[in-house]
Design a protein around this motif. Structure first.
Motif, PDB file in Angstrom:
ATOM      1  N   THR A   1       0.910  -1.100   0.105  1.00 42.28           N
ATOM      2  CA  THR A   1      -0.069   0.113   0.139  1.00 42.28           C
ATOM      3  C   THR A   1       0.980   1.150   0.019  1.00 42.28           C
ATOM      4  OG1 THR A   1      -1.657  -1.200   1.197  1.00 42.28           O
ATOM      5  CG2 THR A   1      -1.846   1.267   1.345  1.00 42.28           C
TER       6      THR A   1
ATOM      7  N   THR B   1      -0.736   1.475  -9.707  1.00 35.21           N
ATOM      8  CA  THR B   1      -2.010   0.407  -9.742  1.00 35.21           C
ATOM      9  C   THR B   1      -1.718  -0.904 -10.522  1.00 35.21           C
ATOM     10  OG1 THR B   1      -3.241   1.587 -11.196  1.00 35.21           O
ATOM     11  CG2 THR B   1      -3.561   1.830  -8.764  1.00 35.21           C
TER      12      THR B   1
ATOM     13  N   GLN C   1      -5.310   3.915  -2.391  1.00 35.10           N
ATOM     14  CA  GLN C   1      -6.517   4.585  -2.100  1.00 35.10           C
ATOM     15  C   GLN C   1      -5.954   5.771  -1.195  1.00 35.10           C
ATOM     16  OE1 GLN C   1      -5.403   1.377  -1.238  1.00 35.10           O
ATOM     17  NE2 GLN C   1      -6.372   0.734   0.730  1.00 35.10           N
TER      18      GLN C   1
END
Length: 306
Positions: free
Chosen positions: A56, A75, A82
Motif C-alpha cells: 500500500t 496500480t 487509495q
C-alpha cells in the motif's frame, strides 16, 4: 507474504542519456531521452509489490496528467493507491536524470506535491499501517509525516524501515529511536554517523554508531560491491552479483522493496533477505528507467536458479 506500506515520493522522471557529464559552461548533445515513473517511494513500492508483497502507498500527487500517470504506475504493478491524495497546491513531483555511458547518474528533483504530505495524510492510513509487517519511508517527503507514520507503526507493534535518502544532517533523534532497520548507502552513512565508509571495518564502526542512536538493525549498501548487514552483534557482508549495468537509478530502491517482501519482522533472516535483494537489484540495473527496470518475483527466482 509480507504486508508492506510505503510512505514516500512519486516523481515523473525525464532521463537524459549523455556520453559524459558536461563541464561547467559546456554544451553537449544528448544520445537519448525517455520518460518513466520514479520517485524513491514509488520505486520501492513497485519493487515490493512485484517481488510479491501486499503493498500500500501513502503519498501525494498533483491534479495533473503526471499525477494520473503515477497512480497508474502504482496500480498497474499491484500497489494499493487509495491513500495517494491529489492536491491542487502544486504539481506532481518530477526529476531530471542525466545518465552517462558508464551508467553513472546525476539527478535533479522538483519535490512538488511530495513536499505537501502531512501527518494528517498519514493518519488516514492508520488501519493499514497497523496491519502491515513493515512501514518504509525515505527523505523525499517531510520528516514530520514520517515521524507520525513510525509512531503509528510502533503503537501497533509493527516494524519500521528508514531509507535516509537524500542524506541530511538534521535527522531527529526521536525518528531514529522509532526506526527498526536503517538502510543508507555509504555516502548517507557518513553523513549520519561521521564515519567514512571505506571497508568492512568502517562499516562495523558506522553500524555501532547507528545502534547507539537506537537503531538495532543496519544495512549499508555499497553499490556494485554489495551490502553490509548488522543485527545485534551479528554482522556480515553479501557481495553484489556481477552484471553489465545499463542504468543504476533504481538499484537502491529495488533493493529495499525486494528486501521488505521476504524479510521476517523479527529480522532473523536478514542475511538471506539481503541476498534476495541483491539479486533483484542486479536485474534492475540491466535495464533503462527506474520503474520499467524493476523485476518481478518470478524473474528474481529464475535468476536465483540460473
Amino acid at each position: 507474504m509480507n504486508k508492506v506500506t510505503i510512505l514516500g515520493s512519486l516523481n515523473v522522471d525525464t532521463i537524459l542519456r549523455v556520453k559524459r557529464f558536461p563541464k561547467p559552461g559546456e554544451t553537449l548533445p544528448l544520445s537519448g531521452k525517455s520518460v518513466a515513473g520514479g520517485g524513491k517511494g514509488a520505486n520501492q513500492a513497485i519493487a515490493a509489490a512485484r517481488a510479491g508483497a501486499h503493498t500500500t502507498f501513502i503519498g501525494k500527487v498533483g491534479q495533473d496528467q503526471e499525477g494520473d500517470f503515477m497512480v497508474k504506475q502504482l496500480t498497474d504493478s499491484g500497489v494499493a493507491a487509495q491513500f495517494v491524495q491529489h492536491s491542487s497546491e502544486a504539481n506532481t513531483g518530477s526529476a531530471v536524470i542525466m545518465l552517462d555511458s558508464s551508467s553513472e547518474n546525476r539527478i535533479l528533483i522538483d519535490g512538488g506535491t511530495n513536499q505537501l504530505v502531512t501527518a494528517a495524510d498519514v493518519d488516514l492510513a492508520q488501519t493499514v499501517i497497523a496491519a502491515s509487517d513493515f512501514l518504509i519511508a525515505q527523505f523525499e517527503t517531510p520528516i514530520a509525516a514520517t515521524m507520525r507514520g513510525f509512531e503509528l507503526a510502533h503503537a501497533a507493534n509493527q516494524r519500521t524501515i528508514l531509507n535516509p535518502a537524500p542524506a541530511t544532517h538534521d535527522v531527529p533523534a526521536k525518528l531514529l529511536s522509532l526506526t527498526d532497520l536503517i538502510v543508507p548507502n555509504e555516502t548517507e552513512t557518513e553523513t549520519l554517523t561521521g564515519v567514512p565508509v571505506t571497508d568492512e571495518h568502517s562499516m562495523i564502526k558506522a553500524a555501532a554508531v547507528f545502534q547507539q542512536l537506537g537503531v538495532a538493525n543496519v544495512i549499508i549498501t555499497v553499490g556494485s560491491k554489495g551490502a553490509f548487514w548488522q543485527r545485534g552483534q551479528a554482522h556480515g557482508f553479501v557481495p553484489a552479483y556481477k552484471v553489465n549495468a545499463v542504468d543504476t537509478t533504481a538499484a537502491g530502491d529495488t533493493f529495499i522493496g525486494a528486501l521488505s517482501s521476504v524479510l521476517r519482522p523479527d529480522f532473523s533472516n536478514l542475511a538471506a533477505a539481503v541476498r534476495f535483494a541483491n539479486r533483484a537489484s542486479s536485474l534492475a540495473v540491466q535495464k533503462l528507467g527506474a520503474q520499467p527496470s524493476i523485476p518481478t518475483r518470478a524473474a528474481i527466482l529464475a535468476a536465483e536458479r540460473a
